[in-house]
Write an enzyme that holds these catalytic residues in place. Structure first.
Site, short mmCIF file in Angstrom:
data_model
loop_
_atom_site.label_atom_id
_atom_site.label_comp_id
_atom_site.label_asym_id
_atom_site.label_seq_id
_atom_site.Cartn_x
_atom_site.Cartn_y
_atom_site.Cartn_z
N LYS A 1 44.42 -2.47 39.40
CA LYS A 1 42.96 -2.69 39.39
C LYS A 1 42.61 -4.13 39.80
O LYS A 1 41.74 -4.34 40.64
CB LYS A 1 42.37 -2.41 37.99
N ARG B 1 36.73 0.21 28.33
CA ARG B 1 38.01 0.84 27.97
C ARG B 1 37.81 1.83 26.83
O ARG B 1 38.78 2.50 26.43
CB ARG B 1 38.99 -0.22 27.51
N ARG C 1 56.20 -7.39 37.21
CA ARG C 1 55.06 -8.26 37.54
C ARG C 1 55.30 -9.70 37.07
O ARG C 1 55.73 -9.93 35.95
CB ARG C 1 53.79 -7.72 36.88
N ARG D 1 53.86 -12.07 32.15
CA ARG D 1 52.80 -12.01 31.14
C ARG D 1 53.41 -11.53 29.83
O ARG D 1 54.21 -10.61 29.83
CB ARG D 1 51.72 -11.01 31.59
N ARG E 1 50.05 -0.58 25.34
CA ARG E 1 48.89 -0.58 26.26
C ARG E 1 48.72 0.79 26.92
O ARG E 1 47.59 1.26 27.10
CB ARG E 1 49.08 -1.68 27.32
#
Ligand code: AMP
Length: 204
Positions: free
Chosen positions: A13, A88, A122, A150, A161
């Site tokens: 996103k 969300r 990532r 992260r 998540r």
């Protein structure tokens, strides 16, 4: 053009919204980025949300909605924007309906094994914020950037998540489907190609 981008963590996103914002000039608003900036600045908001972000737990609706309301208040009501990571939950979607005139909600479809692969690889530059994947990181990135993982991309936080997405955000997809605003696009191509699909989905 006021649009919402939906999809699980790792669907791309942020990357796709950045491409679209660069091409069109529409604003990219990411609640994750707003929270991470607050944590970095050690502001009162940052202190309240730091542990939640680190563990991959959603920030309470009342606080998240207040942050978005304040952010939208800084811009003219008819400004064009793409919201990434908000809403969300259904209460957030209902609150947003009073704050903006959402014309489309676009869901990025990416299979779960692919999002897990993307999240575990990532890396984000701690200096400039650029994101990479270890599988496709440009050879010279390590010379100019300081890529770090992260904290919420570790396996336990990723599981939490993804669970939060299935439990709390899937109903948001249904909320926009019922409102006739849902568009679904394949998110597995390159970021520019997915941005093309996104643009086509919201301009049609
Ligand atoms: P993201 O960068 O969108 O993956 O968001 C990172 C983290 O910020 C999430 O795991 C949550 O802890 C928090 N967060 C971001 N957006 C929201 C939201 N709309 N509602 C609740 N928590 C959020």
């Amino acid at each position: 053009m006021q649009i919402v981008l939906l999809g699980p963590p790792g669907a791309g996103k942020g990357t796709v919204a950045t491409v679209l914002a660069g091409r069109t000039g529409i604003r990219h608003i990411s609640t994750g980025d707003l929270f991470r900036a607050a944590v970095k600045q050690r502001s009162p908001l940052g202190c309240r949300v730091a542990a939640l972000l680190q563990s991959g737990t959603l920030v309470p609706d009342s606080l998240t909605i207040a942050v978005v309301r304040e952010h939208l208040r800084t811009m003219p009501r008819e400004s064009a924007f793409i919201l990434d990571g908000f809403p969300r939950t259904v209460p957030q979607a209902e609150a947003l309906a009073d704050l903006a005139d959402i014309r489309a909600a676009v869901e990025l479809i990416v299979p779960e094994p692919e999002v897990v692969r993307r999240l575990s690889g990532r890396r984000t530059c701690s200096a400039c914020g650029a994101t990479f994947n270890v599988a496709s990181m440009p050879a010279n990135a390590a010379r100019f950037c300081s890529p770090v993982q992260r904290e919420d991309d570790d396996p336990t936080a990723v599981r939490r998540r993804l669970h939060a997405y299935r439990a709390q955000t899937t109903p948001v997809v249904e909320y926009y489907r019922a409102a006739g605003l849902l568009r679904r696009i394949d998110g597995t191509a390159t970021p520019p190609a997915v941005a093309d699909r996104l643009y086509a989905a919201v301009s049609g």
